[in-house]
Design a protein around this motif. Structure first.
Motif, PDB file in Angstrom:
ATOM      1  N   VAL A 307       0.816  -1.215   0.000  1.00  0.00           N
ATOM      2  CA  VAL A 307       0.000   0.000   0.000  1.00  0.00           C
ATOM      3  C   VAL A 307       0.855   1.274   0.000  1.00  0.00           C
ATOM      4  CG1 VAL A 307      -0.328   0.217   2.510  1.00  0.00           C
ATOM      5  CG2 VAL A 307      -2.131   0.978   0.951  1.00  0.00           C
ATOM      6  N   VAL A 383       8.065   4.122   7.820  1.00  0.00           N
ATOM      7  CA  VAL A 383       6.772   3.445   7.831  1.00  0.00           C
ATOM      8  C   VAL A 383       6.918   1.929   7.874  1.00  0.00           C
ATOM      9  CG1 VAL A 383       6.660   3.433   5.287  1.00  0.00           C
ATOM     10  CG2 VAL A 383       4.568   3.143   6.595  1.00  0.00           C
ATOM     11  N   GLY A 384       5.904   1.280   8.407  1.00  0.00           N
ATOM     12  CA  GLY A 384       5.782  -0.164   8.221  1.00  0.00           C
ATOM     13  C   GLY A 384       6.009  -1.005   9.446  1.00  0.00           C
ATOM     14  N   GLU A 385       6.785  -0.512  10.398  1.00  0.00           N
ATOM     15  CA  GLU A 385       7.098  -1.284  11.596  1.00  0.00           C
ATOM     16  C   GLU A 385       7.647  -0.294  12.615  1.00  0.00           C
ATOM     17  OE1 GLU A 385      10.666  -3.576  10.831  1.00  0.00           O
ATOM     18  OE2 GLU A 385      10.884  -2.568   8.940  1.00  0.00           O
ATOM     19  N   PRO A 386       7.645  -0.692  13.873  1.00  0.00           N
ATOM     20  CA  PRO A 386       8.211   0.217  14.869  1.00  0.00           C
ATOM     21  C   PRO A 386       9.683   0.493  14.575  1.00  0.00           C
ATOM     22  CG  PRO A 386       6.965  -1.551  15.923  1.00  0.00           C
ATOM     23  CD  PRO A 386       7.081  -1.909  14.474  1.00  0.00           C
ATOM     24  N   ASP A 408       7.517   9.659  11.545  1.00  0.00           N
ATOM     25  CA  ASP A 408       7.282   8.231  11.778  1.00  0.00           C
ATOM     26  C   ASP A 408       5.782   7.972  11.592  1.00  0.00           C
ATOM     27  OD1 ASP A 408       6.913   5.689  12.804  1.00  0.00           O
ATOM     28  OD2 ASP A 408       7.831   6.091  14.742  1.00  0.00           O
ATOM     29  N   THR A 409       5.430   7.532  10.399  1.00  0.00           N
ATOM     30  CA  THR A 409       4.005   7.439  10.049  1.00  0.00           C
ATOM     31  C   THR A 409       3.446   6.060  10.364  1.00  0.00           C
ATOM     32  OG1 THR A 409       4.545   6.705   7.824  1.00  0.00           O
ATOM     33  CG2 THR A 409       4.267   9.069   8.135  1.00  0.00           C
ATOM     34  N   GLN A 412      -1.958   1.550   7.829  1.00  0.00           N
ATOM     35  CA  GLN A 412      -2.135   0.154   7.406  1.00  0.00           C
ATOM     36  C   GLN A 412      -2.695   0.112   5.984  1.00  0.00           C
ATOM     37  OE1 GLN A 412      -5.196  -0.642  10.448  1.00  0.00           O
ATOM     38  NE2 GLN A 412      -3.704  -1.945  11.473  1.00  0.00           N
ATOM     39  N   THR A 413      -2.614  -1.066   5.362  1.00  0.00           N
ATOM     40  CA  THR A 413      -3.235  -1.250   4.045  1.00  0.00           C
ATOM     41  C   THR A 413      -4.698  -0.795   4.125  1.00  0.00           C
ATOM     42  OG1 THR A 413      -1.852  -3.195   3.745  1.00  0.00           O
ATOM     43  CG2 THR A 413      -3.732  -2.980   2.257  1.00  0.00           C
ATOM     44  N   GLU A 414      -5.318  -1.118   5.234  1.00  0.00           N
ATOM     45  CA  GLU A 414      -6.740  -0.819   5.408  1.00  0.00           C
ATOM     46  C   GLU A 414      -7.033   0.667   5.511  1.00  0.00           C
ATOM     47  OE1 GLU A 414      -4.967  -3.011   7.046  1.00  0.00           O
ATOM     48  OE2 GLU A 414      -6.043  -4.878   7.367  1.00  0.00           O
ATOM     49  N   THR A 497      -7.679  -1.772  15.005  1.00  0.00           N
ATOM     50  CA  THR A 497      -6.475  -1.779  14.162  1.00  0.00           C
ATOM     51  C   THR A 497      -5.662  -3.065  14.319  1.00  0.00           C
ATOM     52  OG1 THR A 497      -5.003  -0.868  15.844  1.00  0.00           O
ATOM     53  CG2 THR A 497      -6.228   0.732  14.503  1.00  0.00           C
ATOM     54  N   ASP A 499      -3.429  -3.346  16.438  1.00  0.00           N
ATOM     55  CA  ASP A 499      -2.108  -2.926  16.911  1.00  0.00           C
ATOM     56  C   ASP A 499      -2.194  -2.579  18.386  1.00  0.00           C
ATOM     57  OD1 ASP A 499       0.137  -2.873  15.116  1.00  0.00           O
ATOM     58  OD2 ASP A 499      -1.049  -1.540  13.855  1.00  0.00           O
ATOM     59  N   ILE A 511       3.457   3.132  19.159  1.00  0.00           N
ATOM     60  CA  ILE A 511       2.956   1.841  18.683  1.00  0.00           C
ATOM     61  C   ILE A 511       3.862   0.733  19.219  1.00  0.00           C
ATOM     62  CG2 ILE A 511       2.339   0.502  16.608  1.00  0.00           C
ATOM     63  CD1 ILE A 511       0.869   3.212  16.686  1.00  0.00           C
ATOM     64  N   ARG A 514       1.775  -5.555  16.476  1.00  0.00           N
ATOM     65  CA  ARG A 514       0.514  -6.267  16.274  1.00  0.00           C
ATOM     66  C   ARG A 514       0.105  -7.078  17.500  1.00  0.00           C
ATOM     67  NH1 ARG A 514      -2.228  -4.934  11.473  1.00  0.00           N
ATOM     68  NH2 ARG A 514      -3.377  -6.842  11.870  1.00  0.00           N
ATOM     69  N   LYS A 520       5.476  -8.671  10.742  1.00  0.00           N
ATOM     70  CA  LYS A 520       6.069  -7.725   9.800  1.00  0.00           C
ATOM     71  C   LYS A 520       7.524  -8.150   9.587  1.00  0.00           C
ATOM     72  CE  LYS A 520       4.206  -4.880   8.012  1.00  0.00           C
ATOM     73  NZ  LYS A 520       3.632  -3.602   7.793  1.00  0.00           N
ATOM     74  N   ARG A 525       4.085  -7.592   5.211  1.00  0.00           N
ATOM     75  CA  ARG A 525       3.034  -8.101   6.088  1.00  0.00           C
ATOM     76  C   ARG A 525       2.656  -9.531   5.710  1.00  0.00           C
ATOM     77  NH1 ARG A 525      -2.475  -4.738   7.298  1.00  0.00           N
ATOM     78  NH2 ARG A 525      -3.803  -6.481   7.842  1.00  0.00           N
TER      79      ARG A 525
HETATM   80  C1  WTA Z   1       2.753  -1.745  11.291  1.00  0.00           C
HETATM   81  C2  WTA Z   1       1.899  -0.518   6.017  1.00  0.00           C
HETATM   82  C3  WTA Z   1       4.964   0.925  14.023  1.00  0.00           C
HETATM   83  C4  WTA Z   1       1.524  -1.911  12.174  1.00  0.00           C
HETATM   84  C5  WTA Z   1       1.621   0.968   5.794  1.00  0.00           C
HETATM   85  C6  WTA Z   1       0.386  -1.961  11.173  1.00  0.00           C
HETATM   86  C7  WTA Z   1       3.861   0.350  12.107  1.00  0.00           C
HETATM   87  C8  WTA Z   1       1.012  -2.701  10.027  1.00  0.00           C
HETATM   88  C9  WTA Z   1       4.103   1.638  11.557  1.00  0.00           C
HETATM   89  C10 WTA Z   1       0.345  -2.434   8.715  1.00  0.00           C
HETATM   90  C11 WTA Z   1       4.844   2.565  12.357  1.00  0.00           C
HETATM   91  C12 WTA Z   1       2.957   0.477  10.134  1.00  0.00           C
HETATM   92  N1  WTA Z   1       5.257   2.163  13.575  1.00  0.00           N
HETATM   93  N2  WTA Z   1       4.290   0.008  13.325  1.00  0.00           N
HETATM   94  N3  WTA Z   1       5.162   3.777  11.923  1.00  0.00           N
HETATM   95  N4  WTA Z   1       3.528   1.677  10.344  1.00  0.00           N
HETATM   96  N5  WTA Z   1       3.165  -0.337  11.176  1.00  0.00           N
HETATM   97  O1  WTA Z   1      -0.771  -3.141   6.007  1.00  0.00           O
HETATM   98  O2  WTA Z   1       1.636  -3.113  12.876  1.00  0.00           O
HETATM   99  O3  WTA Z   1       1.655  -3.467   5.331  1.00  0.00           O
HETATM  100  O4  WTA Z   1      -0.769  -2.594  11.645  1.00  0.00           O
HETATM  101  O5  WTA Z   1       0.711  -1.229   5.949  1.00  0.00           O
HETATM  102  O6  WTA Z   1       2.372  -2.247  10.021  1.00  0.00           O
HETATM  103  O7  WTA Z   1       1.064  -3.005   7.675  1.00  0.00           O
HETATM  104  P1  WTA Z   1       0.645  -2.784   6.170  1.00  0.00           P
END
Ligand code: WTA
Length: 650
Positions: A307, A383-386, A408-409, A412-414, A497, A499, A511, A514, A520, A525
């Motif tokens: 996403v 983005v994407g993980e802590p 630090d954004t 989620q895909t949703e 979420t 999370d 955050i 999950r 992740k 994901r």
């Molecule tokens: C995690 C990615 C910590 C979280 C855009 C979420 C994060 C999942 C962060 C969604 C962040 C995304 N800090 N964790 N800044 N951003 N996550 O659907 O667990 O691939 O629910 O979307 O990534 O992953 P997805």
């Protein structure tokens, strides 16, 4: 907690844009938005996008369903392209850097991109694609991915992009679920100096599906398969098509795209995003998070299969009329200076990547990054993980020269677009803390019963409070039950979420990760169930449990515990050979990103009396923690056995 660069980044604040467009200044923006979020988003949708017809109702909700801009008419590709033709037709829309250094970058102005999109939209129409049809796109990072996606949105077709590193089985499942009529793919691509094949996987995937035509980008100049009526050459078709294409006028709530993502069960679900709401969130989050200006070159390193690639490599920057840069290859080939060279050569101003990549590059020879001039950078995103403090500080100091705020954004895909982060100029920028909800949205932390936790440092479940953000998913493709169960069952009034998070003393959101079975791995994901299903297909394996364990670079990696079929045979199996076979199987069923780091053969898995596998216990054993809750186990003996097996493998 130290707040990094607020003073300096105040200068970066898009106050001019905010004042002009949203009629708000920096300080008042959150307050105004919270007072009346619907009115706020209505204002943003009016100011940010070009509508064919204004909506009759800005927001309507009957949870778990909701509509943004009901009755509004819009075309997405027109907003990304046509409206920039008047003011800046010759501005670069896209810069593409191929991997082989002898190949030249491809640069497309808004005018050129518009023409190609119109032509390809005509190719789709010629192939009988109409509004509401699903098209699968299985492409690497090449300009044609953007052209194909925008062409779909021009004629109201729904794109379903599948990550190019996914296997043919994974692609097939997604084609079948969406009942795609056309598959757009490539003959291959370059990665780390190798030619990767895509067409063989694509050909396998379309067998016994609804796909009637395959349109192939000739990246490696391979000969097209026959019959000619089925396999078409992307660029040859495009060249001979008409250069004008009337856009299909869509309802705001019509689906724009579906994107498959992992859920708690093994089967990926098709997350549905609509047109008007998604466009509004993509436009404004791109603008404010990254303070996008006319002269920006934005580089979001995410692959379009995810996403982040959709919203910030392609749509967000284009809706804003900025230049987006994409690349083929990987950060460590031909050397670990690849990304720094791209930033330097192309004067990238906004850089958005994942913590995994940051940690990987942090480990490289520091002389390599120093050799490059990264002064063009203004804003950094992650983005994407802590992100851990160490990686955050390195990113801030070594990449951003202690000048650029690190955004630090969390999203989620949703959610379609970002939702929790600090904004440039407002901040605060604190390592490991994402920040606060985007103006006009609200997130709180609740306990298991749905009661709000207001105390700092108490971890709970992160939920979104309606009215929902405009970019939120509108359902799961052909599976309303799954939509309700996944997102609305636990907390009813709030979007779940999945999370975990807690509030800092200053009321910011941190955050923790999950709370379900989603992993992740290097930012990708996937679920434990997806991997378990794949591994269980091995003829010698009876049952599998997959658990994620922390990894220094990738964040986490999957580890598999397997029980063999037929006890007598067990001694005859070579564990190394089995591990190889399991890895091959996950490559084949899902893709190499899901490969387990280790496979343990165990006599039994710890289970509750109701038969649930206690992955939590397995994880504790792997990270050398004392496992808790053993009294509820049906077979507590298994824990000692597994402990012994793990120990002897170290
Ligand atoms: C995690 C990615 C910590 C979280 C855009 C979420 C994060 C999942 C962060 C969604 C962040 C995304 N800090 N964790 N800044 N951003 N996550 O659907 O667990 O691939 O629910 O979307 O990534 O992953 P997805």
């Amino acid at each position: 907690m130290v707040n990094y660069v607020t003073k300096k980044s105040n200068k970066l604040m898009p106050s001019k844009a905010m004042k002009k467009i949203a009629h708000l200044d920096n300080k008042r923006i959150y307050k105004e938005a919270a007072k009346n979020p619907i009115k706020f988003w209505e204002k943003l949708a009016t100011d940010g996008l070009q509508w064919e017809k204004k909506w009759t109702k800005a927001y309507e909700q009957k949870l778990p369903y909701f509509k943004w801009f009901k009755g509004g008419k819009i075309n997405f590709s027109k907003n990304c392209l046509d409206r920039h033709l008047e003011n800046q037709p010759d501005k670069l829309a896209l810069v593409w850097i191929p991997e082989p250094t002898k190949e030249k970058p491809v640069k497309l102005t808004y005018r050129q991109l518009h023409e190609k999109v119109c032509k390809f939209a005509n190719v789709l129409r010629k192939n009988k694609i109409k509004k509401g049809d699903v098209i699968s796109i299985y492409l690497p990072m090449v300009p044609e991915a953007l052209i194909a996606m925008l062409a779909c949105t021009r004629i109201g077709a729904i794109h379903s992009v599948v990550f190019s590193a996914f296997s043919s089985d994974a692609l097939k499942a997604r084609i079948q679920d969406g009942k795609a009529k056309i598959l757009i793919t490539a003959d291959g691509y370059y990665r780390r100096g190798e030619k990767e094949d895509l067409l063989t996987k694509a050909k396998q995937a379309i067998k016994s599906t609804t796909v009637k035509k395959v349109i192939v980008v000739s990246r490696l100049k391979k000969k097209l398969p026959s019959p000619k009526s089925k396999f078409l050459d992307f660029n040859k078709e495009l060249e001979s098509a008409e250069p004008t294409c009337e856009p299909e006028i869509m309802n705001s709530e019509d689906p724009l795209f579906i994107l498959y993502t992992s859920g708690t069960t093994g089967k990926p679900k098709g997350v549905i995003h609509d047109t008007g709401g998604y466009a509004t969130q993509a436009y404004w989050t791109a603008k404010w998070n990254f303070n996008l200006r006319d002269d920006d070159v934005m580089w979001c390193t995410a692959d379009v299969g995810w996403v982040t690639g959709h919203t910030y490599a392609f749509y967000g920057p284009l809706l804003n009329g900025a230049t987006t840069l994409i690349y083929e290859g990987s950060p460590d080939f031909p050397d670990t200076g690849r990304w720094w060279k791209i930033i330097q050569d192309n004067k990238v101003t906004v850089f958005y990547t994942a913590p995994t990549a940051i940690r990987m590059l942090q480990k490289c020879d520091p002389k390599i990054i120093k050799k490059h001039n990264l002064k063009s950078l203004r804003i950094l995103g992650t983005v994407g993980e802590p992100i851990d403090r160490d990686a955050w500080m390195w990113y801030f100091k070594k990449v951003g020269g202690s000048r650029c705020p690190v955004i630090d954004t969390w999203w989620q895909t949703e959610t379609g677009g970002t939702l929790i982060n600090a904004l440039p100029g407002i901040g605060p920028f604190i390592p490991t803390v994402s920040g606060i909800s985007f103006p006009g949205t609200k997130h709180i932390i609740v306990d298991e019963k749905g009661k709000q936790i207001k105390k700092p440092n108490v971890t709970g479940n992160l939920v979104q409070v309606p009215p929902l953000a405009p970019g939120m998913l509108h359902g799961v493709w052909k599976n309303p039950k799954k939509y309700k169960e996944t997102y609305w069952k636990r907390f009813k009034k709030y979007y779940d979420t999945s999370d975990g998070a807690f509030l800092t003393k200053g009321g910011l959101i941190r955050i923790t990760g999950r709370t379900d079975d989603v992993m992740k791995v290097a930012g990708h994901r996937m679920t434990t169930a997806e991997l378990e299903n794949a591994i269980n297909d091995h003829p010698r394996i009876n049952e599998t449990a997959v658990v994620p364990v922390p990894h220094k670079v990738k964040g986490e990696v999957p580890v598999a515990f397997v029980i063999l079929k037929g006890k007598k045979d067990a001694t005859k199996i070579n564990p190394e050979q089995l591990e190889k076979e399991v890895k091959k199987l996950t490559d084949q069923k899902i893709g190499p990103t899901s490969r387990p780091a280790k496979v343990f053969i165990v006599p039994a898995l710890p289970k509750t009396r109701s038969g649930k596998i206690m992955r939590r216990i397995l994880k504790a054993l792997l990270i050398d923690e004392e496992p808790k809750g053993l009294s509820t186990l049906l077979n507590p003996k298994s824990v000692e056995e597994i402990k012994g097996i793990i120990k002897s493998s170290q």
